[in-house]
Design a protein around this motif. Structure first.
Motif, mmCIF file in Angstrom:
data_model
loop_
_atom_site.group_PDB
_atom_site.id
_atom_site.type_symbol
_atom_site.label_atom_id
_atom_site.label_comp_id
_atom_site.label_asym_id
_atom_site.label_seq_id
_atom_site.Cartn_x
_atom_site.Cartn_y
_atom_site.Cartn_z
ATOM 1 N N LEU A 241 -55.862 86.897 85.570
ATOM 2 C CA LEU A 241 -54.486 86.812 86.052
ATOM 3 C C LEU A 241 -54.416 86.119 87.403
ATOM 4 O O LEU A 241 -53.478 85.348 87.676
ATOM 5 C CB LEU A 241 -53.876 88.212 86.155
ATOM 6 C CG LEU A 241 -52.408 88.261 86.571
ATOM 7 C CD1 LEU A 241 -51.527 87.551 85.559
ATOM 8 C CD2 LEU A 241 -51.939 89.709 86.753
ATOM 9 N N SER A 242 -55.407 86.336 88.251
ATOM 10 C CA SER A 242 -55.406 85.675 89.560
ATOM 11 C C SER A 242 -55.488 84.167 89.412
ATOM 12 O O SER A 242 -54.870 83.422 90.187
ATOM 13 C CB SER A 242 -56.563 86.192 90.419
ATOM 14 O OG SER A 242 -57.810 85.807 89.865
ATOM 15 N N LEU A 243 -56.236 83.698 88.413
ATOM 16 C CA LEU A 243 -56.293 82.258 88.167
ATOM 17 C C LEU A 243 -54.959 81.756 87.625
ATOM 18 O O LEU A 243 -54.454 80.707 88.062
ATOM 19 C CB LEU A 243 -57.413 81.934 87.177
ATOM 20 C CG LEU A 243 -57.498 80.459 86.754
ATOM 21 C CD1 LEU A 243 -57.757 79.556 87.956
ATOM 22 C CD2 LEU A 243 -58.577 80.261 85.698
ATOM 23 N N ALA A 244 -54.371 82.481 86.674
ATOM 24 C CA ALA A 244 -53.083 82.071 86.118
ATOM 25 C C ALA A 244 -52.019 81.968 87.208
ATOM 26 O O ALA A 244 -51.175 81.063 87.186
ATOM 27 C CB ALA A 244 -52.637 83.059 85.043
ATOM 28 N N ALA A 245 -52.064 82.861 88.175
ATOM 29 C CA ALA A 245 -51.069 82.859 89.250
ATOM 30 C C ALA A 245 -51.148 81.606 90.110
ATOM 31 O O ALA A 245 -50.176 81.257 90.794
ATOM 32 C CB ALA A 245 -51.244 84.099 90.125
ATOM 33 N N GLN A 246 -52.259 80.917 90.054
ATOM 34 C CA GLN A 246 -52.424 79.698 90.842
ATOM 35 C C GLN A 246 -52.000 78.450 90.073
ATOM 36 O O GLN A 246 -51.943 77.356 90.651
ATOM 37 C CB GLN A 246 -53.881 79.555 91.265
ATOM 38 C CG GLN A 246 -54.385 80.689 92.150
ATOM 39 C CD GLN A 246 -55.876 80.623 92.385
ATOM 40 O OE1 GLN A 246 -56.450 79.537 92.470
ATOM 41 N NE2 GLN A 246 -56.521 81.781 92.474
ATOM 42 N N CYS A 247 -51.724 78.595 88.774
ATOM 43 C CA CYS A 247 -51.361 77.448 87.944
ATOM 44 C C CYS A 247 -49.876 77.145 88.088
ATOM 45 O O CYS A 247 -49.049 78.054 88.103
ATOM 46 C CB CYS A 247 -51.695 77.724 86.482
ATOM 47 S SG CYS A 247 -53.455 77.958 86.166
ATOM 48 N N TYR B 162 -64.155 80.945 85.539
ATOM 49 C CA TYR B 162 -64.790 79.625 85.371
ATOM 50 C C TYR B 162 -64.533 79.102 83.961
ATOM 51 O O TYR B 162 -64.184 77.933 83.774
ATOM 52 C CB TYR B 162 -66.287 79.725 85.635
ATOM 53 C CG TYR B 162 -67.029 78.419 85.414
ATOM 54 C CD1 TYR B 162 -66.995 77.411 86.380
ATOM 55 C CD2 TYR B 162 -67.733 78.191 84.228
ATOM 56 C CE1 TYR B 162 -67.650 76.207 86.177
ATOM 57 C CE2 TYR B 162 -68.388 76.996 84.012
ATOM 58 C CZ TYR B 162 -68.344 76.005 84.989
ATOM 59 O OH TYR B 162 -68.991 74.810 84.775
ATOM 60 N N ALA B 163 -64.712 79.966 82.963
ATOM 61 C CA ALA B 163 -64.490 79.540 81.584
ATOM 62 C C ALA B 163 -63.015 79.283 81.299
ATOM 63 O O ALA B 163 -62.671 78.478 80.427
ATOM 64 C CB ALA B 163 -65.038 80.597 80.640
ATOM 65 N N LEU B 164 -62.124 79.980 82.018
ATOM 66 C CA LEU B 164 -60.693 79.820 81.772
ATOM 67 C C LEU B 164 -60.125 78.556 82.409
ATOM 68 O O LEU B 164 -59.151 77.989 81.918
ATOM 69 C CB LEU B 164 -59.942 81.050 82.309
ATOM 70 C CG LEU B 164 -58.436 81.114 82.050
ATOM 71 C CD1 LEU B 164 -58.120 81.158 80.556
ATOM 72 C CD2 LEU B 164 -57.820 82.326 82.753
ATOM 73 N N THR B 165 -60.753 78.080 83.487
ATOM 74 C CA THR B 165 -60.198 76.953 84.240
ATOM 75 C C THR B 165 -59.986 75.728 83.382
ATOM 76 O O THR B 165 -58.913 75.093 83.421
ATOM 77 C CB THR B 165 -61.109 76.611 85.428
ATOM 78 O OG1 THR B 165 -61.217 77.747 86.280
ATOM 79 C CG2 THR B 165 -60.545 75.435 86.216
ATOM 80 N N SER B 166 -60.962 75.352 82.587
ATOM 81 C CA SER B 166 -60.818 74.152 81.771
ATOM 82 C C SER B 166 -59.728 74.302 80.729
ATOM 83 O O SER B 166 -59.065 73.325 80.347
ATOM 84 C CB SER B 166 -62.150 73.812 81.086
ATOM 85 O OG SER B 166 -62.549 74.874 80.232
ATOM 86 N N LEU B 167 -59.494 75.520 80.258
ATOM 87 C CA LEU B 167 -58.438 75.757 79.276
ATOM 88 C C LEU B 167 -57.058 75.616 79.915
ATOM 89 O O LEU B 167 -56.132 75.063 79.303
ATOM 90 C CB LEU B 167 -58.589 77.146 78.668
ATOM 91 C CG LEU B 167 -59.882 77.417 77.894
ATOM 92 C CD1 LEU B 167 -59.923 78.868 77.409
ATOM 93 C CD2 LEU B 167 -60.026 76.463 76.709
ATOM 94 N N THR B 168 -56.897 76.100 81.119
ATOM 95 C CA THR B 168 -55.594 75.975 81.788
ATOM 96 C C THR B 168 -55.266 74.525 82.100
ATOM 97 O O THR B 168 -54.091 74.138 82.133
ATOM 98 C CB THR B 168 -55.553 76.802 83.085
ATOM 99 O OG1 THR B 168 -56.542 76.323 83.990
ATOM 100 C CG2 THR B 168 -55.789 78.276 82.796
#
Length: 499
Positions: A334-340, A306-312
């Motif tokens: 890493l799972s969030l980064a893989a979706q970017c 959640y905290a990383l989403t706004s940064l990406t």
């Protein structure tokens, strides 16, 4: 004209391609024996330059064209008044063609020739003319015994074309290989001289094109591009009206408890390589230390995706993996980064998690594995990777649809279009923790400034390796952070900020 390691050609070839170059020259009118004579003269010149006071020469010959070079070198040394002896492996009477003619010339010059035996007495400068580029399997006896005796002699060794027992295509030692002090290579440089075990076996490398006509050999496309000042890409000069938004925002994700320094090294390298803005997403415990170390880096403590989403959402490039760990915290980020869907550099634990199929790599990424990580990604052993590094790099690029930096001696850069580049720069002092984190950050900054993944990887690898050479001049104890100011200086020398 012979060349030193600073001015070597940029095209590297497979053994088959070099044989094609040789065949083209012969077909165009240069007799094979004349090429052999030119090779012998080039090797003899190199021997005299390296060991001008050598009074004796021992040539060890096999049964092919490489042996022919050796016999002609022996003849030249004999005529120059040196004490010369040749040890033959196999029956020289079975030689054919140009090699047989070279043997006859050595005989006519009065060279002393003896069959190899365990009682052979080696002396002076040893000339390795045992095995050529055609070797495919492990070295057989008695060649293995000869190579062991040469290596154990503590005498200087000149290798003709490449050290016997070294695979010309991969740099793998085929059971046994000569440890040369000087290698004189001809017509086209072989890939194996620069990667795998090659750098440990070749010694000083001298190249001679044997006066080959570029118009004849030029149509043969090389396997690998060697990186140097003239072949690496460049960043464009900056406009007088440039601002930080013009050069991208890099987001570095990593630094679990105990490994916060890895992510900080990547972030600092990105900053010093010219990224407009750099953000570090790491454990909250590391924020204070990071800001004290480098206040120019925006540092955010993140506990969850959640905290990383706004940064990406604000980032242009992600660098993921340095110090990330494989615990739930790192896995979730890493799972969030893989979706970017943006350019990304994956390193370290991002690659270890990728190897477990926990995530999928987005299209068009750049990955930077060392041989162990490459082995896990391919499902093979590290020894398999090192046995054929070019094949491993290409396999990774094809499997993951990405650009690959396969680190190690003779770092290789491959992309999914089949391009392959090699960096032969670097220093043994670079065998130190954290240098890969610096490389990942540098690559991220170059992506942010508009270079495509393959070009960004080539430039980052070259900057990193040459910076390591400069910083490594002080010897052991090189710290990863030592490279960062030197990389910045090199980048300015190569791609000036202002015209």
């Amino acid at each position: 004209m012979s060349q030193t390691t600073d001015t070597l050609p940029t095209s590297l070839y497979s053994a088959a391609q070099v044989r094609e170059l040789d065949a083209r020259l012969i077909a165009a009118g240069t007799p094979g024996f004349e090429l052999m004579q030119r090779a012998a003269h080039a090797a003899w010149r190199a021997l005299r330059r390296r060991w001008p006071d050598a009074e004796s020469v021992t040539v060890l010959t096999g049964r092919g064209g490489n042996a022919g070079d050796g016999y002609l070198i022996a003849a030249l040394a004999q005529r120059a008044g040196r004490q010369v002896q040749v040890y033959t492996v196999g029956d020289p009477q079975q030689l054919q063609g140009d090699a047989a003619r070279a043997f006859a010339e050595a005989q006519a010059a009065g060279v002393e020739m003896m069959p190899w035996s365990r009682s052979a007495v080696l002396q002076g400068v040893l000339v390795d003319a045992l095995l050529g580029t055609g070797l495919s399997g492990d070295v057989r006896e008695p060649y293995g015994e000869v190579i062991q005796s040469m290596n154990a002699s503590a005498l200087p060794i000149l290798a003709v074309d490449l050290p016997s027992g070294l695979c010309a295509d991969t740099g793998r030692v085929l059971g046994q290989a000569v440890h040369a002090d000087l290698t004189v290579s001809f017509i086209g440089l072989k890939v194996g001289l620069f990667t795998g075990d090659g750098p440990d076996r070749v010694g000083e490398l001298v190249f001679d094109d044997l006066q080959a006509d570029a118009a004849i050999v030029g149509p043969v496309e090389s396997s690998v591009l060697r990186l140097c000042e003239t072949t690496i890409p460049a960043l464009s000069p900056r406009s007088p009206t440039a601002h930080k938004g013009s050069f991208g925002q890099v987001l570095v994700v990593g630094g679990d408890i105990g490994t916060g320094g890895a992510a900080l090294l990547s972030a600092e390298a990105s900053l010093r390589c010219g990224a407009g803005m750099v953000t570090l997403a790491t454990r909250p415990e590391h924020v204070t230390a990071a800001l004290v170390r480098r206040p120019e880096i925006m540092c955010s403590g993140v506990e969850s995706t959640y905290a990383l989403t706004s940064l990406t959402e604000r980032a242009d490039v992600l660098v993921v993996g340095p110090g990330l760990g494989q615990a739930p915290w790192g896995r979730s980020l890493l799972s969030l980064a893989a979706q970017c869907r943006m350019p990304q550099v994956w390193d370290a634990d991002a690659l270890n998690l990728l190897a477990t199929s926990a995530v999928e790599l987005p299209e068009g990424c750049l990955i930077t594995p060392h041989p162990g990580e490459a082995a896990r990604l391919l499902g093979i052993t590290t020894a398999d990777v090192q046995a054929d590094r070019p094949a491993a790099a290409r396999a990774l690029a094809a499997r993951y649809h990405c650009t690959v930096v396969l680190k190690g001696a003779g770092t290789l850069i491959a992309d999914r279009d089949g391009r392959l580049a090699l960096c032969d720069r670097g220093h043994p002092a670079m065998a130190s923790a954290g240098l890969g984190d610096v490389l990942a950050g540098a690559a991220g900054a170059l992506l942010a400034q508009g270079l495509a993944p393959f070009e960004a990887a080539c430039l980052a690898v070259w900057l990193h390796a040459v910076a390591g050479e400069r910083a490594g001049q002080l010897g052991r104890g090189l710290a990863a952070s030592d490279l960062i100011p030197t990389i910045r200086q090199l980048l300015e020398e190569h791609s000036p900020c202002r015209t």
